[in-house]
Design an enzyme around this catalytic site. Sequence first.
Site, PDB file in Angstrom:
ATOM      1  N   ASP A 126       0.898  -1.213  -0.015  1.00 21.59           N
ATOM      2  CA  ASP A 126      -0.121   0.045  -0.116  1.00 21.59           C
ATOM      3  C   ASP A 126       0.905   1.478  -0.012  1.00 21.59           C
ATOM      4  O   ASP A 126       1.912   1.257   0.691  1.00 21.59           O
ATOM      5  CB  ASP A 126      -0.843   0.076   1.472  1.00 21.59           C
ATOM      6  CG  ASP A 126      -2.134   0.532   0.933  1.00 21.59           C
ATOM      7  OD1 ASP A 126      -2.572   1.361   0.308  1.00 21.59           O
ATOM      8  OD2 ASP A 126      -3.302  -0.145   1.450  1.00 21.59           O
TER       9      ASP A 126
ATOM     10  N   ASP B 184      -3.262   4.713  -2.446  1.00 18.23           N
ATOM     11  CA  ASP B 184      -4.445   5.055  -1.445  1.00 18.23           C
ATOM     12  C   ASP B 184      -5.175   6.315  -2.266  1.00 18.23           C
ATOM     13  O   ASP B 184      -4.173   7.171  -2.581  1.00 18.23           O
ATOM     14  CB  ASP B 184      -3.830   5.384  -0.199  1.00 18.23           C
ATOM     15  CG  ASP B 184      -4.934   5.536   0.951  1.00 18.23           C
ATOM     16  OD1 ASP B 184      -5.815   5.090   1.028  1.00 18.23           O
ATOM     17  OD2 ASP B 184      -4.995   6.937   1.208  1.00 18.23           O
TER      18      ASP B 184
ATOM     19  N   GLU C  39      -6.750   3.165  -5.761  1.00 18.99           N
ATOM     20  CA  GLU C  39      -8.076   3.473  -5.117  1.00 18.99           C
ATOM     21  C   GLU C  39      -8.850   4.658  -5.551  1.00 18.99           C
ATOM     22  O   GLU C  39      -7.805   5.756  -5.535  1.00 18.99           O
ATOM     23  CB  GLU C  39      -7.966   3.520  -3.306  1.00 18.99           C
ATOM     24  CG  GLU C  39      -9.244   3.844  -2.804  1.00 18.99           C
ATOM     25  CD  GLU C  39      -9.255   4.228  -1.334  1.00 18.99           C
ATOM     26  OE1 GLU C  39     -10.012   3.985  -0.667  1.00 18.99           O
ATOM     27  OE2 GLU C  39      -8.038   4.622  -1.006  1.00 18.99           O
TER      28      GLU C  39
ATOM     29  N   HIS D 161     -10.682  -3.177   3.647  1.00 23.13           N
ATOM     30  CA  HIS D 161     -10.528  -2.719   5.249  1.00 23.13           C
ATOM     31  C   HIS D 161     -11.454  -1.338   5.390  1.00 23.13           C
ATOM     32  O   HIS D 161     -11.462  -0.995   6.744  1.00 23.13           O
ATOM     33  CB  HIS D 161      -9.074  -2.319   5.434  1.00 23.13           C
ATOM     34  CG  HIS D 161      -8.645  -1.268   4.516  1.00 23.13           C
ATOM     35  ND1 HIS D 161      -8.493  -1.369   3.021  1.00 23.13           N
ATOM     36  CD2 HIS D 161      -8.164   0.051   4.719  1.00 23.13           C
ATOM     37  CE1 HIS D 161      -7.989  -0.326   2.771  1.00 23.13           C
ATOM     38  NE2 HIS D 161      -7.789   0.568   3.657  1.00 23.13           N
ATOM     39  N   ASP D 162     -11.943  -1.087   4.441  1.00 26.38           N
ATOM     40  CA  ASP D 162     -12.900   0.369   4.689  1.00 26.38           C
ATOM     41  C   ASP D 162     -14.565   0.019   4.465  1.00 26.38           C
ATOM     42  O   ASP D 162     -15.230   0.849   4.626  1.00 26.38           O
ATOM     43  CB  ASP D 162     -12.640   1.414   3.683  1.00 26.38           C
ATOM     44  CG  ASP D 162     -11.267   2.067   3.991  1.00 26.38           C
ATOM     45  OD1 ASP D 162     -10.641   2.097   4.903  1.00 26.38           O
ATOM     46  OD2 ASP D 162     -10.585   2.574   2.945  1.00 26.38           O
TER      47      ASP D 162
END
Length: 535
Positions: free
Chosen positions: A98, A195, A256, A321-322
């Site tokens: 990430d 991200d 993302e 994870h979100d």
Amino acid sequence: MATTWWEECIVYQIYPRSFQDTNGDGIGDLQGIIKRMDYLVSLGIDALWLSPIYCSPMADFGYDISDYQNVDPVFGTLDDVDQLIREAHTRNIKIIFDMVFNHTSIEHPWFQESRQSKDNEKADYYIWSDSIPNNWQGAFGKRAWSYDEKRQQYYLHSFLEEQPDLNWRNQEVVDAMFSILTFWLDRGIDGFRLDVINCIFKDKTLRSNPRIVGSRPRPYDMQRHIFDRNRPGTHQKLRMMRQLVDAYPDRMLVGEIMVELPGEPELAASFLGRNRDELHLSFDFSLAYTRFNATKWQRSAKRWCEAIGKNRIPSWVLNNHDIPRIVSRLSGNVAKTKLAALFLLTQRGSIFLYYGEELGLPDSKVPWKSIRDPLGKRYWPVHPGRDPARGPMIWSNEKGFGFTDGESWLPFASNAASYAVAEQEQDASSMLHYYRALIGMRREETVFRRGTCAYLDTNNNHVVCYVREYGDEKRLMLLNFSGRKQRVSIRDKHYPKSDWILRFTSQRMLSDAKAETFILQPWQGCIYSLKSRSS
């Protein structure tokens, strides 16, 4: 044209804090991932994506980075990273890190120098203003501008106050971030998940965003984000980034893309570049926010495929994870969850799984006193935060459920022992065996990895129907999105029922009473293959 690994891969996302603890502090670590490497091989995945493990004060649990080129001691060391890469590559598993490029931690040395004065070497590494210049809001609450006493100016932070936004209009910042990519590429990392990458470039004059009519709990959602996201300069920087990464063999970028909910697939696809010269892959989260309904899921999937086009590669994701875990979004309905998994793993392109998804692991129940997520602390009880989706992995029914010998940093899921890997290994009907069967089928049959995908009309709007085709190989998928038995006929005369034989089902098949009608149980999904001419 040869197919690269990322065009047909299955990526398994690990939230390192919650996967496996080896030192008893209740927090997962790199040695824990290494310890479980053979389990990952047994799943049949192609790559691991690790949420951030860099040095961080953990205001946003790793998404606030204070040192991009070192590992936070809670996770291990650079030597552990090197060992992880070796162990993974030995097993033909890629490693994806990430990477957070929109902002750093407020404790990063760059920001600490930038805040000292208006004329130091790092003065323009961040976005400063003498006054609050616009109406921008922080995604985690409050205004997107905070006053710094040392510099006596306001700085921009699209998320927490502890996460100041970098100034990507400064070439020194661009060069510094690209050198970080190079550092990890040289170390053997195979790719990066970027991200909120569409947020890195801001409007030059910092214009205010238009307001949205109506009321929403979060002020951030009361604006159309046209000046703090998706600026043309982002595409330019991504093309430069792509050139850097493509100079290394077999490396990839997946982005993302922060969008308005429930999703903007055309926007997500645009960051792949018209000439496939930006991101290799991008995420569309529409399915995660689409009601579990055949018509809606088919419409959402078709829209994503049409936005991507035939010459670019779609990626598919139901959990991360979100996002609340899908089994919890489906109220614990196992049959629905299996149907969703069948849909996911029979799509064209790359597939992203989230740790525990293969167990049917639900969200953890996190009481107010145990909330760690800053978003949850800000908006509870309207928004419970992201902690529930980040609960620890369940390995066994022993104390600590095989995750830790200490006290876990987050609560385990309710009835945790029933989801344990050790228990599911012994049960041929378990979710774990179901995922392995689907993944194995995908790995063994080229048609699922590289075949075209066409949605077919039927006489039943409760059923999703599509065909995967590669050369002479054809597979027909029928998925019943209702809680009742459904009869379905395909309207396309090129696909009569007599041409197909059942290959896989998410549950036991009912007898077929009509020659030209498929019969599906409630929430049942089936895969059919084309009969051979000899049969």
